[in-house]
Write a protein that holds these residues in place. Sequence first.
Motif, short mmCIF file in Angstrom:
data_model
loop_
_atom_site.label_atom_id
_atom_site.label_comp_id
_atom_site.label_asym_id
_atom_site.label_seq_id
_atom_site.Cartn_x
_atom_site.Cartn_y
_atom_site.Cartn_z
N VAL A 1 -1.14 141.33 9.84
CA VAL A 1 0.06 141.00 10.61
C VAL A 1 0.65 139.67 10.16
O VAL A 1 1.87 139.55 9.97
N MET A 2 -0.19 138.68 9.95
CA MET A 2 0.31 137.37 9.51
C MET A 2 0.96 137.46 8.13
O MET A 2 1.96 136.80 7.86
N ARG A 3 0.41 138.30 7.27
CA ARG A 3 0.92 138.41 5.90
C ARG A 3 2.25 139.15 5.86
O ARG A 3 3.14 138.78 5.08
N TYR A 4 2.43 140.17 6.71
CA TYR A 4 3.59 141.04 6.57
C TYR A 4 4.64 140.92 7.68
O TYR A 4 5.71 141.51 7.57
N ARG A 5 4.35 140.14 8.73
CA ARG A 5 5.33 139.99 9.81
C ARG A 5 6.69 139.49 9.31
O ARG A 5 7.73 140.00 9.73
N PRO A 6 6.72 138.50 8.39
CA PRO A 6 8.04 138.01 7.93
C PRO A 6 8.86 139.07 7.18
O PRO A 6 10.07 138.91 7.03
N GLN A 7 8.21 140.13 6.70
CA GLN A 7 8.89 141.12 5.87
C GLN A 7 9.33 142.36 6.64
O GLN A 7 9.99 143.23 6.09
N MET A 8 8.96 142.45 7.92
CA MET A 8 9.19 143.68 8.67
C MET A 8 9.88 143.42 10.00
O MET A 8 9.75 142.33 10.57
N GLU B 1 10.07 144.43 14.08
CA GLU B 1 8.98 144.67 15.03
C GLU B 1 8.57 146.13 15.05
O GLU B 1 7.38 146.46 15.13
N ALA B 2 9.54 147.04 14.97
CA ALA B 2 9.23 148.47 14.96
C ALA B 2 8.43 148.85 13.71
O ALA B 2 7.45 149.61 13.79
N GLU B 3 8.85 148.33 12.56
CA GLU B 3 8.14 148.60 11.32
C GLU B 3 6.73 148.04 11.37
O GLU B 3 5.78 148.67 10.88
N LEU B 4 6.60 146.85 11.95
CA LEU B 4 5.29 146.21 12.02
C LEU B 4 4.34 147.01 12.92
O LEU B 4 3.15 147.17 12.59
N GLU B 5 4.84 147.50 14.04
CA GLU B 5 3.99 148.30 14.93
C GLU B 5 3.52 149.57 14.24
O GLU B 5 2.35 149.96 14.37
N GLU B 6 4.41 150.22 13.51
CA GLU B 6 4.03 151.42 12.77
C GLU B 6 3.00 151.09 11.69
O GLU B 6 2.03 151.82 11.49
N ALA B 7 3.22 149.96 11.01
CA ALA B 7 2.30 149.54 9.96
C ALA B 7 0.93 149.19 10.53
O ALA B 7 -0.11 149.46 9.91
N LYS B 8 0.91 148.58 11.71
CA LYS B 8 -0.37 148.24 12.35
C LYS B 8 -1.17 149.49 12.69
O LYS B 8 -2.38 149.54 12.47
#
Length: 215
Positions: A115-122, A124-131
């Motif tokens: 999450v720390m590595r990819y949060r700046p690139q996504m 919130e919706a994309e991040l939740e799916e990625a998680k």
Amino acid sequence: MGPPGCGKTTVATLLSRCSDFKLVKISHMIKEEVESGDKWRAKTIMSFTQGFRRLCPNEIVLNLLKEVFYTTCNDSVGYILDGFPIDLDQAKQFEFEITKVFMIIYPTLSLNSFVMRYRPQMTEAELEEAKEKHIERSKLCQNVYRHYEQKTLKCNSLHPIDSILNELVLDLDRYFGYKFRFISDTTKTSNTRNVHYEMRCSASSSPLAQCNIRE
């Protein structure tokens, strides 16, 4: 193998560049098949993967791997499979239909670090799916690791890439008999150290060369 974002493609690419092993990127292999012009096969793959959002069925992946092995085995001493296996069933099917698993390199990455590595690139919706995808893939990898623990090298992908590869080179030699020569170029380009590893491994000494694809 490893969860999304753990650096497995980076490790696989660097190892293949300094060896005679053929690099097979599973995601690229599937994408090339979709774009190959065979409309029936492309439609079949896309109907399963739904635009690569879901995992491609093992049967399709293994059939594509068989084609790669059949067409290149005479010119290869072995293979590095990037993004394989995804789960334990896939690994077992690979051993039953193609050849045994000789070793697995497993870069790990915790969910918080992801999450720390990819949060700046996504978003919130994309991040939740990625998680969700990261959690799912991590569980699958752990199942593979428990089954093949004696054949697996784990590494923490938060460490610098030169440190990771240096440890892998030592462990590959110590536990599996693969001989690497480490060459470090201290010249920095774009704040990145250029690190090269040269594998010295003949077809006769490499267990990966003993690949008899089962009919």
